[in-house]
Design a protein around this motif. Structure first.
Motif, PDB file in Angstrom:
ATOM      1  N   LEU A 103       1.037  -1.131  -0.121  1.00 39.48           N
ATOM      2  CA  LEU A 103      -0.076   0.099  -0.030  1.00 39.48           C
ATOM      3  C   LEU A 103       0.702   1.209   0.082  1.00 39.48           C
ATOM      4  O   LEU A 103       0.475   2.101  -0.666  1.00 39.48           O
ATOM      5  CB  LEU A 103      -0.914  -0.084   1.516  1.00 39.48           C
ATOM      6  N   LEU A 104       1.668   1.262   0.748  1.00 38.98           N
ATOM      7  CA  LEU A 104       2.654   2.520   0.734  1.00 38.98           C
ATOM      8  C   LEU A 104       3.609   2.635  -0.275  1.00 38.98           C
ATOM      9  O   LEU A 104       3.510   3.728  -1.018  1.00 38.98           O
ATOM     10  CB  LEU A 104       3.934   2.201   1.972  1.00 38.98           C
ATOM     11  N   ALA A 105       4.069   1.734  -0.805  1.00 42.89           N
ATOM     12  CA  ALA A 105       4.815   1.555  -2.265  1.00 42.89           C
ATOM     13  C   ALA A 105       4.017   2.174  -3.373  1.00 42.89           C
ATOM     14  O   ALA A 105       4.391   3.174  -3.973  1.00 42.89           O
ATOM     15  CB  ALA A 105       5.396   0.356  -2.498  1.00 42.89           C
ATOM     16  N   ARG A 106       2.749   1.935  -3.443  1.00 44.90           N
ATOM     17  CA  ARG A 106       1.932   2.423  -4.538  1.00 44.90           C
ATOM     18  C   ARG A 106       1.661   3.722  -4.104  1.00 44.90           C
ATOM     19  O   ARG A 106       1.477   4.791  -5.271  1.00 44.90           O
ATOM     20  CB  ARG A 106       0.646   1.603  -4.597  1.00 44.90           C
ATOM     21  N   LEU A 107       1.151   4.088  -2.943  1.00 41.21           N
ATOM     22  CA  LEU A 107       0.620   5.500  -2.402  1.00 41.21           C
ATOM     23  C   LEU A 107       1.574   6.455  -3.243  1.00 41.21           C
ATOM     24  O   LEU A 107       1.131   7.605  -3.615  1.00 41.21           O
ATOM     25  CB  LEU A 107       0.333   5.542  -1.044  1.00 41.21           C
ATOM     26  N   ASN A 108       2.973   6.212  -2.629  1.00 39.07           N
ATOM     27  CA  ASN A 108       3.829   7.294  -2.607  1.00 39.07           C
ATOM     28  C   ASN A 108       4.102   7.504  -4.391  1.00 39.07           C
ATOM     29  O   ASN A 108       4.326   8.616  -4.711  1.00 39.07           O
ATOM     30  CB  ASN A 108       5.164   6.644  -2.348  1.00 39.07           C
ATOM     31  N   THR A 109       4.043   6.448  -5.345  1.00 41.67           N
ATOM     32  CA  THR A 109       4.064   6.620  -6.558  1.00 41.67           C
ATOM     33  C   THR A 109       3.007   7.534  -7.183  1.00 41.67           C
ATOM     34  O   THR A 109       3.204   8.193  -8.321  1.00 41.67           O
ATOM     35  CB  THR A 109       4.436   5.298  -7.481  1.00 41.67           C
ATOM     36  N   LEU A 110       1.808   7.374  -6.624  1.00 42.44           N
ATOM     37  CA  LEU A 110       0.504   8.163  -6.757  1.00 42.44           C
ATOM     38  C   LEU A 110       0.638   9.423  -6.823  1.00 42.44           C
ATOM     39  O   LEU A 110       0.270  10.360  -7.325  1.00 42.44           O
ATOM     40  CB  LEU A 110      -0.625   7.540  -6.165  1.00 42.44           C
ATOM     41  N   LEU A 111       1.521   9.916  -5.894  1.00 46.94           N
ATOM     42  CA  LEU A 111       1.805  11.422  -5.230  1.00 46.94           C
ATOM     43  C   LEU A 111       2.462  12.203  -5.992  1.00 46.94           C
ATOM     44  O   LEU A 111       2.545  13.495  -6.012  1.00 46.94           O
ATOM     45  CB  LEU A 111       2.141  11.236  -3.914  1.00 46.94           C
ATOM     46  N   GLY A 116      -3.400  10.594 -13.014  1.00 46.17           N
ATOM     47  CA  GLY A 116      -4.842  10.979 -12.972  1.00 46.17           C
ATOM     48  C   GLY A 116      -5.822  10.440 -12.230  1.00 46.17           C
ATOM     49  O   GLY A 116      -6.953  10.475 -12.549  1.00 46.17           O
ATOM     50  N   ILE A 117      -5.567   9.499 -10.980  1.00 46.90           N
ATOM     51  CA  ILE A 117      -6.507   9.033 -10.360  1.00 46.90           C
ATOM     52  C   ILE A 117      -7.254   9.878  -9.248  1.00 46.90           C
ATOM     53  O   ILE A 117      -6.895  10.802  -9.167  1.00 46.90           O
ATOM     54  CB  ILE A 117      -5.836   7.811  -9.345  1.00 46.90           C
ATOM     55  N   GLN A 118      -8.458   9.582  -9.050  1.00 51.24           N
ATOM     56  CA  GLN A 118      -9.238  10.416  -8.291  1.00 51.24           C
ATOM     57  C   GLN A 118      -8.463  10.712  -6.948  1.00 51.24           C
ATOM     58  O   GLN A 118      -8.097   9.445  -6.296  1.00 51.24           O
ATOM     59  CB  GLN A 118     -10.583   9.916  -8.256  1.00 51.24           C
ATOM     60  N   PRO A 119      -8.479  11.986  -6.278  1.00 53.83           N
ATOM     61  CA  PRO A 119      -7.740  11.928  -5.146  1.00 53.83           C
ATOM     62  C   PRO A 119      -8.332  11.368  -3.697  1.00 53.83           C
ATOM     63  O   PRO A 119      -7.625  10.852  -2.949  1.00 53.83           O
ATOM     64  CB  PRO A 119      -8.147  13.424  -4.631  1.00 53.83           C
ATOM     65  N   LEU A 193      -7.386   1.310 -13.828  1.00 51.09           N
ATOM     66  CA  LEU A 193      -6.036   0.724 -14.253  1.00 51.09           C
ATOM     67  C   LEU A 193      -5.021   1.233 -13.315  1.00 51.09           C
ATOM     68  O   LEU A 193      -3.780   0.748 -12.995  1.00 51.09           O
ATOM     69  CB  LEU A 193      -5.545   1.351 -15.557  1.00 51.09           C
ATOM     70  N   ALA A 194      -5.231   2.338 -12.764  1.00 55.38           N
ATOM     71  CA  ALA A 194      -4.345   3.175 -11.843  1.00 55.38           C
ATOM     72  C   ALA A 194      -4.046   2.430 -10.443  1.00 55.38           C
ATOM     73  O   ALA A 194      -3.029   2.253 -10.079  1.00 55.38           O
ATOM     74  CB  ALA A 194      -4.741   4.527 -11.260  1.00 55.38           C
ATOM     75  N   ILE A 195      -5.090   1.673 -10.143  1.00 54.82           N
ATOM     76  CA  ILE A 195      -5.092   0.763  -8.839  1.00 54.82           C
ATOM     77  C   ILE A 195      -4.195  -0.698  -9.233  1.00 54.82           C
ATOM     78  O   ILE A 195      -3.457  -0.870  -8.317  1.00 54.82           O
ATOM     79  CB  ILE A 195      -6.476   0.414  -8.385  1.00 54.82           C
ATOM     80  N   VAL A 196      -4.513  -1.186 -10.254  1.00 55.18           N
ATOM     81  CA  VAL A 196      -4.102  -2.493 -10.699  1.00 55.18           C
ATOM     82  C   VAL A 196      -2.713  -2.331 -11.238  1.00 55.18           C
ATOM     83  O   VAL A 196      -1.922  -3.387 -11.122  1.00 55.18           O
ATOM     84  CB  VAL A 196      -4.775  -3.450 -11.458  1.00 55.18           C
ATOM     85  N   GLU A 311       5.411   5.126 -12.263  1.00 50.75           N
ATOM     86  CA  GLU A 311       5.563   3.654 -13.190  1.00 50.75           C
ATOM     87  C   GLU A 311       4.249   3.546 -13.844  1.00 50.75           C
ATOM     88  O   GLU A 311       3.983   2.498 -14.062  1.00 50.75           O
ATOM     89  CB  GLU A 311       5.747   2.517 -12.069  1.00 50.75           C
ATOM     90  N   ASP A 312       3.503   4.449 -14.132  1.00 51.22           N
ATOM     91  CA  ASP A 312       2.282   4.511 -14.870  1.00 51.22           C
ATOM     92  C   ASP A 312       2.005   4.607 -16.328  1.00 51.22           C
ATOM     93  O   ASP A 312       2.770   5.236 -16.948  1.00 51.22           O
ATOM     94  CB  ASP A 312       1.424   5.595 -14.240  1.00 51.22           C
ATOM     95  N   ASN A 313       1.213   3.576 -16.767  1.00 51.83           N
ATOM     96  CA  ASN A 313       0.963   3.512 -18.290  1.00 51.83           C
ATOM     97  C   ASN A 313      -0.596   3.540 -18.262  1.00 51.83           C
ATOM     98  O   ASN A 313      -1.336   2.571 -17.848  1.00 51.83           O
ATOM     99  CB  ASN A 313       1.662   2.342 -18.973  1.00 51.83           C
TER     100      ASN A 313
END
Length: 508
Positions: A103-111, A116-119, A193-196, A311-313
């Motif tokens: 959870l932490l690793a993904r959260l940090n890259t989202l920031l 384009g994920i919803q806040p 897609l942003a989640i998975v 790391e998003d596509n």
């Protein structure tokens, strides 16, 4: 629980931070600057909703279905289907510690604001960590290149489906959300897609593994130093004059550490060692341990990049008003590093086994066979070699590279993979086996020290010896050694010995 909150900004997460959140329950906060980036990227996504430009995973499908159009009124339905259809992973489930790291690793890259994920989803990652809501994530099924088959179970929990562990108890996700005062997420464009599509399944636990390797090398140095005292080893290979003339950084660090642990030891007295040269497993231990350190530094460098970059596509480039397909999910660089690290650890394991065998061999030590206190009456360590050598055999096979084994899937469009989650898991297994192997070596070293009646131990080794003897008494009669082995394993794995020794040698 860790009291200090860790503030996440997408660009400064460390391996130590991951360890604190995953294992010590540290809470997290999101910086205002980072959340502003998330909100800005989301606003751009809505600008693109009516665009005629095809965008993978946004207004088009994913994988082979990249040619399927997704119209705006079906965004919620499509993204929910995307989450559900990707829930295909199998047991065992990841541990709660690993889930926190994921959870932490993904959260940090989202920031970083490239998704384009919803806040609200970003906030949900934070809430899951801080409320101890840990989705049940089957950990097998990902081939790397984005851990879509496993991370989908996080999305499942966020929409109120599937199961989670809530404060240590497994309950339905909907119930956990209600207890924590949270509402299920309503998915929108690009959210599924942003989640998975992330490498967090490997990267989060991988960061924790690297912390364990870092500590393991120090523990291996301590146990080696203890073995030197039990063996009455020749300390000339530790001479500090040798290392600047061959400046390999890892071996210099290990040798310096061993010298500190042995400070004040009888080994430094003139004429103590009767051996001109010890077996290579003793003579070259700092060099081999140093090789693990050098491999670790390589992996840490690229793991730092993994944890703090997108790391998003597709990648949302807000300032350029573009959303483009890319391969930022590719992690082969650091996966190769883990493979190298596994091979390096296999060398560390093998020489530890050889040192342990030598400790039980009279022609090398001048002590009794198998370190028996009463030859002919007490068998002592006559059988234990089978145990640690079998563990080393497992390590040898786990060190075989697995990253090159993959198929061409998804209608043969996805024809490269790296198996990053499996590579990380097998590295973790190598480490766990090494806790046993080093523990058994420490048992032998303490027994040899007692038989030798060595009382003048080093500043660090004295602490290590006393900690072993506080749990495992001198072997004066044959007993169930499986109990001793487990105690030794726990001493090494808990890192209590590491902490105590470091405190002792760092005292003024």
């Amino acid at each position: 629980m860790e009291k200090t909150n860790i503030i996440l900004d997408g660009k400064s997460l460390t391996i130590e931070d991951v360890d604190k959140v995953a294992r010590r329950g540290a809470q997290v906060e999101i910086s205002q600057e980072a959340m502003a980036k998330v909100e800005k990227a989301r606003a751009f996504v809505f600008e693109m909703i009516n665009s005629d430009t095809p965008v993978y995973g946004f207004n088009r499908g994913v994988g082979l279905n990249k040619d399927r159009q997704v119209v705006d009124r079906y965004y919620e339905e499509y993204n929910r289907s995307l989450i559900l259809s990707h829930c295909v992973a199998v047991d065992p489930a990841a541990s709660e510690e690993d889930v926190r790291a994921i959870l932490l690793a993904r959260l940090n890259t989202l920031l970083l604001g490239y998704t384009g994920i919803q806040p609200a989803i970003v906030t949900m990652y934070k809430d899951f960590l801080n409320h101890n809501i840990h989705p049940v994530i089957p950990e097998r099924g990902s081939i790397g290149e984005g851990d879509i088959t496993c991370l989908s179970h996080i999305g499942l929990a966020m929409i109120g489906e599937g199961d989670v562990y809530y404060k240590g108890f497994k309950i339905p996700a909907a119930e956990a959300l209600e207890k924590a005062g949270l509402k299920p997420i309503v998915l929108g464009p690009k959210d599924g897609l942003a989640i998975v599509s992330s490498n967090a399944l490997a990267a989060g636990p991988g960061a924790v593994v690297l912390k364990d390797v870092e500590d393991l090398i120090d523990m291996a140095d301590i146990v080696y130093a203890l073995t030197m005292e039990g063996f009455k080893g020749n300390v000339t290979p530790l001479d500090p004059s040798l290392y600047p003339i061959r400046p390999l950084p890892g071996q210099a660090v290990s040798a310096e550490g061993v010298r500190k642990y042995l400070e004040g030891s009888y080994l430094w007295l003139p004429g103590v060692s009767e051996s001109l040269q010890d077996p290579l497993s003793l003579r070259g231990a700092s060099q081999v341990h140093g090789s693990v350190r050098d491999a670790l530094e390589y992996v840490k460098k690229y793991m730092d990049i993994q944890l703090n970059t997108t790391e998003d596509n597709p990648c949302v480039l807000v300032d350029e008003k573009r959303m483009i397909a890319c391969s930022n999910y590719e992690v082969t660089t650091w996966v190769l590093g883990f493979e190298m690290l596994g091979i390096a650890l296999s060398h560390l394991s093998r020489i530890a086994c050889h040192r342990t065998i030598k400790l039980a061999t009279p022609k090398f030590t001048g002590l009794s066979r198998f370190l028996t206190p009463a030859d002919g009456r007490v068998i002592a360590y006559g059988t234990i070699q089978k145990t640690f050598t079998s563990l080393d055999t497992e390590i040898r096979h786990l060190s075989n590279p697995a990253t090159a084994d993959y198929f061409s899937v998804a209608g043969e469009i996805e024809d490269h993979a790296n198996n990053s989650p499996f590579v990380v898991r097998k590295t973790a297994k190598i480490i766990d086996n090494l806790y046993y192997i080093l523990g058994i070596e420490a048992m032998h070293a303490a027994q040899a020290i007692d038989l030798r009646k060595a009382t003048r131990l080093g500043k660090g080794t004295k602490v290590a010896y006393e900690m072993i003897r506080s749990e495992i008494p001198f072997l004066d009669e044959d007993r169930n050694l499986s109990i001793d082995i487990k105690k030794a394993y726990n001493i090494i794995k808990s890192k209590k010995m590491l902490q105590a020794v470091k405190e002792a040698v760092n005292k003024e």
